[in-house]
Design an enzyme around this catalytic site. Structure first.
Site, PDB file in Angstrom:
ATOM      1  N   GLY A 135       0.638  -1.260   0.101  1.00 16.50           N
ATOM      2  CA  GLY A 135       0.004   0.007  -0.064  1.00 16.50           C
ATOM      3  C   GLY A 135       0.908   1.356  -0.132  1.00 16.50           C
ATOM      4  CB  THR A 136       4.361   2.020   0.422  1.00 15.68           C
ATOM      5  OG1 THR A 136       5.024   0.969  -0.248  1.00 15.68           O
ATOM      6  CG2 THR A 136       4.479   1.947   1.963  1.00 15.68           C
ATOM      7  N   GLY A 137       2.343   2.454  -2.620  1.00 14.94           N
ATOM      8  CA  GLY A 137       2.340   3.028  -3.899  1.00 14.94           C
ATOM      9  C   GLY A 137       3.356   2.533  -5.010  1.00 14.94           C
TER      10      GLY A 137
ATOM     11  CG  HIS B 189      16.793   1.457  19.513  1.00 16.18           C
ATOM     12  ND1 HIS B 189      17.086   0.277  20.236  1.00 16.18           N
ATOM     13  CD2 HIS B 189      17.211   1.502  18.029  1.00 16.18           C
ATOM     14  CE1 HIS B 189      17.519  -0.437  19.492  1.00 16.18           C
ATOM     15  NE2 HIS B 189      17.917   0.144  18.089  1.00 16.18           N
ATOM     16  CD  GLU B 190      16.191   3.520  15.139  1.00 19.73           C
ATOM     17  OE1 GLU B 190      17.228   3.815  14.693  1.00 19.73           O
ATOM     18  OE2 GLU B 190      15.721   2.350  15.322  1.00 19.73           O
TER      19      GLU B 190
HETATM   20  P1  ADP Z   1       1.543  -1.086  -3.499  1.00 24.69           P
HETATM   21  O1  ADP Z   1       1.809  -1.477  -5.043  1.00 24.69           O
HETATM   22  O2  ADP Z   1       2.751  -0.659  -2.791  1.00 24.69           O
HETATM   23  O3  ADP Z   1       0.835  -2.262  -2.644  1.00 24.69           O
HETATM   24  P2  ADP Z   1      -0.503   0.706  -4.498  1.00 24.69           P
HETATM   25  O4  ADP Z   1       0.326   1.357  -5.704  1.00 24.69           O
HETATM   26  O5  ADP Z   1      -1.288  -0.442  -4.979  1.00 24.69           O
HETATM   27  O6  ADP Z   1       0.396   0.237  -3.355  1.00 24.69           O
HETATM   28  O7  ADP Z   1      -1.323   1.785  -3.770  1.00 24.69           O
HETATM   29  C1  ADP Z   1      -2.952   1.685  -3.598  1.00 24.69           C
HETATM   30  C2  ADP Z   1      -3.340   2.969  -3.671  1.00 24.69           C
HETATM   31  O8  ADP Z   1      -2.991   3.856  -2.513  1.00 24.69           O
HETATM   32  C3  ADP Z   1      -3.002   3.762  -4.995  1.00 24.69           C
HETATM   33  O9  ADP Z   1      -3.754   3.559  -5.864  1.00 24.69           O
HETATM   34  C4  ADP Z   1      -3.065   5.176  -4.397  1.00 24.69           C
HETATM   35  O10 ADP Z   1      -4.444   5.586  -4.420  1.00 24.69           O
HETATM   36  C5  ADP Z   1      -2.912   5.338  -2.795  1.00 24.69           C
HETATM   37  N1  ADP Z   1      -1.553   5.581  -2.533  1.00 24.69           N
HETATM   38  C6  ADP Z   1      -0.614   4.755  -2.171  1.00 24.69           C
HETATM   39  N2  ADP Z   1       0.782   5.354  -2.024  1.00 24.69           N
HETATM   40  C7  ADP Z   1       0.227   6.714  -2.761  1.00 24.69           C
HETATM   41  C8  ADP Z   1       1.128   7.880  -2.639  1.00 24.69           C
HETATM   42  N3  ADP Z   1       2.526   7.768  -2.477  1.00 24.69           N
HETATM   43  N4  ADP Z   1       0.485   8.951  -3.291  1.00 24.69           N
HETATM   44  C9  ADP Z   1      -0.634   8.956  -3.590  1.00 24.69           C
HETATM   45  N5  ADP Z   1      -1.430   7.927  -3.341  1.00 24.69           N
HETATM   46  C10 ADP Z   1      -0.892   6.837  -2.858  1.00 24.69           C
HETATM   47 ZN    ZN Z   2      18.998  -0.483  16.553  1.00 26.17          ZN
END
Ligand code: ADP
Ligand code: ZN
Length: 582
Positions: free
Chosen positions: A190-192, A411-412
């Site tokens: 979910g990090t894009g 820690h960090e």
């Molecule tokens: P991953 O492939 O890393 O699991 P995704 O690309 O499928 O994540 O992310 C799912 C959705 O979350 C995207 O379609 C978007 O709507 C939202 N999203 C995640 N990261 C971002 C980001 N950095 N900027 C904007 N939207 C994001």
């Molecule tokens: Zn450490």
């Protein structure tokens, strides 16, 4: 029975099946072919009973008198409505007739496929099993571009040159430069990562092929490999493009040396096919393969070698600034009320991924819409918050308690402060309390470009830096409250120290003996000596770190406080804090 015989028999069966199928098809009454104009006339006359719409070149139907007809398919939008208005039954599925025809073809194809696979398994048949394969279609005209990606600035910067490479490969090949074929994006879900891969295609204006690692992992040996070849063949026909392989770990896991005897044949073949294809295309084709995984460390090294996936880009969870940007982006086309404070929201959404933030705003919008309240209020976001957090409870760390956050911060801060104190020549690129793929918290330091020999002093300093995290925890929270968070640090510290003792003769009583050589020669009793020696040295280094941290406790506090507030600090910020607290 020899392999040759098997293949001959299988070929005979296939030929027989095909013949039977052909005869059977031929015997069936064929629908009458009529022109499209004729068809329209029949519609006018009202003599058509039923039409089967499809997206084939032709479409079929039945007249009221029962005769079947076939005509050109105009693939016209609105045709269905016109027909319905004319009281004609419209079926978008294929009709019984076509269906049974299709079914028999499918069954036949399935049989042939199965036989081919059997043949492949039993012998070295060259026949491809890809007929059983999936349909690989590119997504044309990607609308996503970098403006849809918020907060992943470092990652965006790292992929920017890829776009130039896709568009002007000649520019690089002229200089003999080999551009990265493959890029691995790694980080939590979910990090894009998918988003970024799409944005690369969108920015470059090229088609986007998306597949998932598990698509290639099949029960039958050889199918995965031929799918890989098929994918690249299609990509080459298209020309410039981005191929995205999600969850590459499904096919690129470390080979385990065959615990189950011969290892996993199918996966190996698939992986080898992928590697071969990637090494196979020319530098100026403008094809880039982007893969995504949650964990880089589980991947087979063969995948990571130069000429393959040689570029690795970490996509981490967003820190507070990035979260604000992502929230702002997903608020753009939503009517947000004035009572919503996005900055505050960014602060409250620690450990949320981009996908969760997007989800949060979407849920809030749904609640607001359901209530018909005109704008999205803070109260809707609060409600959405619980939906999102509850939905993700198991998966993420949104519920990490405040105390854990605090422990991580100290820690960090300990690592960072000791680095600055004992080895200021090292560059601290980033200190963060956002968990990374490598474990809780994060601290990254660039050790100066490797000198040929590491000095004893440097090795000791590195150990001190590694011990500083645990030590800071102990000073602030007491001996009883130390956590498991330091296990990785202790592992590394032990390794370095053992090397000093047993390989480099760097500690007093170990002398110059090499432990490994002794061990190889069956001399084991000295091991205890080494162990005591190592422990003693580690204790000395630890107490040294302890007094350093105690003496500079104010600076330690200051870094930890800033970390709790900012979550991520770069070197400049760190220096500023240290100067102020000095
Ligand atoms: P991953 O492939 O890393 O699991 P995704 O690309 O499928 O994540 O992310 C799912 C959705 O979350 C995207 O379609 C978007 O709507 C939202 N999203 C995640 N990261 C971002 C980001 N950095 N900027 C904007 N939207 C994001
Ligand atoms: Zn450490």
């Amino acid at each position: 029975m020899s392999k040759k015989h098997k293949i001959i028999i299988i070929s005979v069966i296939i030929t027989l099946l095909l013949t039977i199928h052909g005869v059977w098809q031929w015997q069936k009454p064929k629908p009458e072919k009529i022109s499209y104009n004729q068809f329209l006339e029949e519609v006018e006359k009202g003599s058509i009973e039923k039409v089967f719409l499809s997206d084939e070149d032709t479409m079929q139907g039945t007249l009221k008198d029962g005769t079947k007809f076939l005509t050109d398919n105009p693939r016209k939008e609105g045709l269905k409505e016109e027909l319905l208005k004319a009281d004609i039954i419209v079926d978008e599925m294929k009709g019984q007739e076509i269906l049974s025809q299709a079914m028999s073809s499918i069954v036949l194809l399935g049989l042939v496929g199965l036989l081919l696979i059997l043949a492949k398994r039993s012998g070295k048949s060259q026949s491809r099993a890809s007929k059983v394969g999936m349909s690989i279609k590119p997504e044309e005209s990607i609308k996503v571009n970098f403006s849809n990606v918020a907060g992943n600035q470092e990652a965006v910067n790292s992929v920017e040159e890829l776009i130039d490479f896709i568009n002007n490969p000649e520019k690089y090949s002229k200089y003999g430069a080999r551009m990265p074929r493959g890029v691995i994006l790694y980080g939590p879900p979910g990090t894009g990562k998918t988003l970024l891969a799409k944005a690369i295609a969108g920015e470059a204006g090229v088609p986007f092929y998306a597949v998932t690692g598990s698509d290639f992992v099949q029960v039958y040996v050889g199918v995965g490999a031929s799918r890989v070849r098929e994918l690249f063949k299609k990509a080459r026909q298209v020309g410039k493009c981005v191929i995205f392989i999600d969850e590459i770990d499904a096919l690129g896991k470390k080979r385990d040396g065959g615990l189950d005897g011969g290892g996993n044949d199918e996966r190996d073949q698939t992986l080898n096919a992928l590697l071969a294809e990637m090494s196979g295309f020319d530098d100026n084709e403008g094809i880039v393969v982007v893969a995504a995984t949650n964990r880089l460390d589980t991947l087979d090294e063969a995948l990571l070698r130069p000429g393959r996936f040689d570029r690795h880009i970490e996509i981490g969870l967003p820190d507070v600034k990035a979260r604000l940007k992502i929230l702002a982006l997903h608020c753009k086309n939503k009517p947000i009320d004035q009572d919503v404070d996005l900055e505050k929201l960014a602060n409250q959404t620690v450990y949320f991924s981009g996908a969760q933030l997007e989800n949060l705003m979407n849920e809030a919008a749904i609640i607001a819409a359901r209530k018909g309240s005109g704008t999205i209020h803070q109260q809707h976001i609060d409600q959405a918050f619980y939906i999102v957090v509850a939905g993700y409870e198991k998966k993420d760390r949104s519920s990490i308690s405040e105390i854990d956050r605090k422990i991580t911060a100290y820690h960090e801060a300990g690592h960072a402060l000791i680095t600055k104190l004992v080895a200021p020549e090292n560059k601290v690129s980033k200190v963060t309390i956002i968990p990374s793929t490598k474990g809780a918290g994060g601290f990254s330091m660039n050790i100066p470009p490797s000198r040929m020999y590491a000095k004893k002093k440097d090795m000791e300093n590195n150990i001190k830096i590694m011990l500083a995290g645990r030590c800071a925890e102990e000073i602030i929270f007491g001996k009883d409250n130390i956590t498991t968070g330091a296990s990785n640090d202790l592992e590394k510290a032990t390794e370095v120290l053992l090397d000093m003792v047993r390989r480099f003769g760097m500690t007093d009583s170990s002398g110059l003996l090499n432990y490994d050589v002794l061990y190889r020669n069956g001399i084991r009793q000295v091991q205890d000596n080494f162990l005591d020696e190592a422990k003693k040295n580690l204790d000395i280094l630890y107490s040294c770190v302890r007094s350093l941290l105690m003496e500079n406790r104010e600076q330690l506090e200051a870094i930890a406080m800033s970390l709790l507030k900012e979550e991520t600090l770069d070197e400049d910020q760190l220096d500023q804090i240290l100067k102020r607290a000095a």
